[in-house]
Design a protein around this motif. Structure first.
Motif, short mmCIF file in Angstrom:
data_model
loop_
_atom_site.label_atom_id
_atom_site.label_comp_id
_atom_site.label_asym_id
_atom_site.label_seq_id
_atom_site.Cartn_x
_atom_site.Cartn_y
_atom_site.Cartn_z
N ALA A 105 31.88 40.07 29.29
CA ALA A 105 31.23 39.50 30.47
C ALA A 105 32.14 38.59 31.29
O ALA A 105 31.72 38.09 32.34
N MET A 106 33.37 38.38 30.87
CA MET A 106 34.27 37.49 31.60
C MET A 106 34.54 38.03 33.01
O MET A 106 34.71 39.24 33.18
N THR A 107 34.59 37.13 33.96
CA THR A 107 34.94 37.50 35.33
C THR A 107 36.44 37.77 35.40
O THR A 107 37.19 37.41 34.49
N ALA A 108 36.88 38.33 36.50
CA ALA A 108 38.31 38.58 36.70
C ALA A 108 39.09 37.27 36.63
O ALA A 108 40.18 37.20 36.04
N GLU A 109 38.53 36.22 37.20
CA GLU A 109 39.19 34.91 37.18
C GLU A 109 39.28 34.37 35.75
O GLU A 109 40.32 33.82 35.35
N GLN A 110 38.20 34.52 34.99
CA GLN A 110 38.21 34.07 33.60
C GLN A 110 39.21 34.86 32.77
O GLN A 110 39.91 34.30 31.94
N ARG A 111 39.30 36.17 33.01
CA ARG A 111 40.27 37.01 32.28
C ARG A 111 41.70 36.58 32.60
O ARG A 111 42.56 36.55 31.73
N LYS A 112 41.93 36.25 33.87
CA LYS A 112 43.26 35.81 34.28
C LYS A 112 43.63 34.50 33.57
O LYS A 112 44.75 34.35 33.08
#
Length: 118
Positions: A17-24
């Motif tokens: 469920a992580m957002t792209a920003e969280q994954r980065k």
């Protein structure tokens, strides 16, 4: 020097469920860990979700049963690992404390020395 396995545990659903920003940010934290650990890292990988795991067990008659998914129903699953070589557990725990999974409520790491058979 001793080899240590760092097992990374967490909630698969939270990771997915992580957002792209969280994954980065998550990837940047792993990059910082690998930069700090440097040559101490002997290997490591992120694992596919537990839903694609295959488990094997044998019964009393040594008949092997193959099951899709992890053997145990659990909220936390192994999501990845690092294999490090270090002087002692203190060195490994200092490095492992940099991992983002240590700082999230849904995840954590386990450190175990590797048995030396040689």
């Amino acid at each position: 020097m001793t080899k240590y396995m760092i097992l990374i545990y967490g909630d698969d659903q939270q990771w997915q469920a992580m957002t792209a920003e969280q994954r980065k940010a998550h990837a940047a934290a792993h990059d910082a860990f690998t930069a700090k650990a440097g040559a101490a890292i002997l290997g490591g990988e992120e694992l596919e979700p537990a839903t694609v795991a295959t488990s094997l067990r044998s019964d009393a008659s040594d008949r092997v049963t193959i099951t899709d998914g992890p053997f145990l129903e659990t909220k936390e699953v192994v999501g990845g690992f690092y294999l490090l070589e270090a002087a002692d557990i203190d060195e490994v725990t200092a490095l492992a404390s940099l991992l983002p999974e240590v700082h999230h409520g849904h995840s954590g790491v386990e450190i175990r020395p590797v048995v030396d058979h040689g």
